[in-house]
Design an enzyme around this catalytic site. Structure first.
Site, PDB file in Angstrom:
ATOM      1  N   ASP A   1       0.941  -1.119   0.078  1.00 54.81           N
ATOM      2  CA  ASP A   1      -0.109   0.028  -0.017  1.00 54.81           C
ATOM      3  C   ASP A   1       0.951   1.399   0.010  1.00 54.81           C
ATOM      4  OD1 ASP A   1      -2.438   1.436   0.147  1.00 54.81           O
ATOM      5  OD2 ASP A   1      -3.191   0.128   1.615  1.00 54.81           O
TER       6      ASP A   1
ATOM      7  N   ASP B   1     -10.157   3.577  -3.275  1.00 51.44           N
ATOM      8  CA  ASP B   1     -11.017   2.361  -2.952  1.00 51.44           C
ATOM      9  C   ASP B   1     -12.301   2.312  -3.314  1.00 51.44           C
ATOM     10  OD1 ASP B   1      -8.684   2.160  -1.371  1.00 51.44           O
ATOM     11  OD2 ASP B   1      -9.689   1.486   0.432  1.00 51.44           O
TER      12      ASP B   1
HETATM   13  C1  GLA Z   1      -6.133   1.284   1.652  1.00 50.40           C
HETATM   14  C2  GLA Z   1      -6.132   0.181   0.557  1.00 50.40           C
HETATM   15  C3  GLA Z   1      -7.327  -0.599   0.755  1.00 50.40           C
HETATM   16  C4  GLA Z   1      -7.052  -1.150   2.039  1.00 50.40           C
HETATM   17  C5  GLA Z   1      -6.870  -0.261   3.177  1.00 50.40           C
HETATM   18  C6  GLA Z   1      -6.086  -0.957   4.421  1.00 50.40           C
HETATM   19  O1  GLA Z   1      -7.209   2.317   1.686  1.00 50.40           O
HETATM   20  O2  GLA Z   1      -6.441   0.855  -0.642  1.00 50.40           O
HETATM   21  O3  GLA Z   1      -7.512  -1.539  -0.245  1.00 50.40           O
HETATM   22  O4  GLA Z   1      -5.931  -2.388   1.874  1.00 50.40           O
HETATM   23  O5  GLA Z   1      -5.923   0.593   2.636  1.00 50.40           O
HETATM   24  O6  GLA Z   1      -6.090  -0.172   5.505  1.00 50.40           O
END
Ligand code: GLA
Length: 402
Positions: free
Chosen positions: A150, A205
């Site tokens: 990430d 997301d």
């Molecule tokens: C980000 C990623 C998500 C998830 C969260 C976890 O938002 O894009 O897919 O992995 O972090 O905290």
């Protein structure tokens, strides 16, 4: 000096011309398939959930359909020890990740894990910054097969540098792992990540809604339609071994059956990774039917690895085509509106071609058989005019066979 140049040339020949480390080749020739804990459970995870998920996937038809990665997302982490090695959260993962990996492997599945380029993950657990080689080595020792990496708390890092460092660390650790970049498209990874990772997120997301944007104070979550629209300019950057990732699936997480079907179908038209994000232990039959429809999955997993494109737009209706190996085509008619529409398509008047894959459907001269992939019915051939009603937020998905 001459000797040094000769040595360099010999080394270059030995490494196939690449003096830097490589992502592991051949791991994602078709988009990876599996499950991830985040969309449904966020930080509320533990080893029992992961074991039960593996049990469910091994027996409910998901593994048989090709979903093999069981991926733990954020919040598995405990603390680093005095030497800097990471350990799992003792309360939530008391048996440790190695035992869990062994268990998942014993079910014929593979284990994925999650970390972050920054010093902390998005949920505030220890990230890999400054510990990349140590972490990759730890994951390799545990038997991890997939790393999602990430981009939180990484504002002062170069994305290209940070992701290359982890790629090299995985390579040095020596265990093949799918490397999944999650930097939300902020640094246009499609332009540079082909040799870095096997897949890269292209957007922020996902949220389990068909047509919405959720505004948080400093970030957003996007519904299905908004994510689809963001993929339209990116299709030429993906292919076998390097995929655009429009985020994990929300099938079974609260949208209607039509919407789940449309979401799933469009991710297949985009040759997207198939990382399911629902509770595998308690699935409605219609959710399982959507996730395991073999003919729809085959569109995604097609060996050609070419993403689909919008051929035409008419009101709320978008008609997408995707060239498939062996001369077939997938076609998906997406009704973005909320009310049903009558759709008709007179093949011989339509000029469907794709300069990127250099394919021409040639409907004026070639007759295809038409198969409805959701009903499993044959709908005749491209000699006859196609006519169908498509409900709101739903699709008509077809395979045209030569
Ligand atoms: C980000 C990623 C998500 C998830 C969260 C976890 O938002 O894009 O897919 O992995 O972090 O905290």
């Amino acid at each position: 000096m001459k000797k040094f140049t000769a040595l360099l040339l010999a080394l270059a020949a030995f490494t196939g011309g690449n003096l830097h480390a490589q992502k592991f080749p051949g791991l994602a020739l078709t988009p990876p398939m599996g499950w991830n804990s985040w969309n449904k459970f966020q930080g509320d995870i533990n080893e029992k959930l992961i074991r039960e998920t593996a049990d469910a996937m091994a027996t409910n038809g998901m593994k048989d359909a090709g979903y093999v990665y069981v991926n733990i997302d954020d919040c598995w982490h405990g603390q680093r020890d005095a030497q800097g090695f990471i350990h799992p959260d003792k309360k939530r993962f008391p048996s440790g990740i190695k035992r869990l990996a062994d268990y998942v492997h014993s079910k014929g599945l593979r284990l994925g894990i999650y970390s972050d380029c920054g010093a902390e993950t998005c949920a505030g657990r220890p990230g890999s910054r400054g510990h990349e080689y140590q972490d990759a080595l730890t994951y390799a020792k545990w038997g991890v097969d997939y790393l999602k990496y990430d981009w939180c708390n990484a504002e002062d890092l170069s994305a290209q540098g940070a992701y290359a460092t982890m790629r090299d660390a995985i390579h040095a650790a020596g265990r093949p792992m799918v490397f999944s970049m999650c930097e939300w498209g902020q640094n246009k990874p499609w332009l540079w990540a082909r040799d870095t990772s096997h897949l890269w997120r292209t957007t922020t997301d996902i949220y389990p809604c068909f047509d919405c944007t959720i505004d948080h104070t400093n970030w957003q979550q996007w519904g299905v339609l908004r994510i689809i629209d963001a993929q339209k300019p990116l299709r030429t950057y993906a292919g076998p071994g390097h995929w655009n990732d429009p985020d994990m699936l929300e099938v079974g997480n609260g949208m209607s059956e039509n919407e789940d079907r449309a979401h799933f179908s469009m991710w297949r038209m985009l040759a997207a990774p198939l990382i399911s994000g629902n509770d595998q232990r308690h699935m409605k039959p219609e959710t399982l039917r959507i996730l395991t429809n073999k003919e729809v999955l085959a569109v995604d997993q097609d060996a050609l690895g070419i993403e689909g494109f919008v051929y035409s737009t008419n009101g709320t209706v978008e008609t997408w085509f995707k060239p498939l190996a062996g001369g077939d085509w997938a076609m998906c008619v997406l009704n973005r509106g909320t009310t049903s529409v009558q759709f008709s398509f007179n093949w011989k008047n339509e000029n469907v071609g794709d300069s990127f894959s250099q394919r021409d459907a040639g409907f004026a001269t070639t007759i295809y058989t038409v198969r409805n992939l959701w009903t499993g019915n044959d709908m005749g051939g491209t000699k006859e005019i196609l006519s169908a009603e498509i409900s709101g937020h739903d699709v008509l998905m077809l395979r045209l066979k030569k």
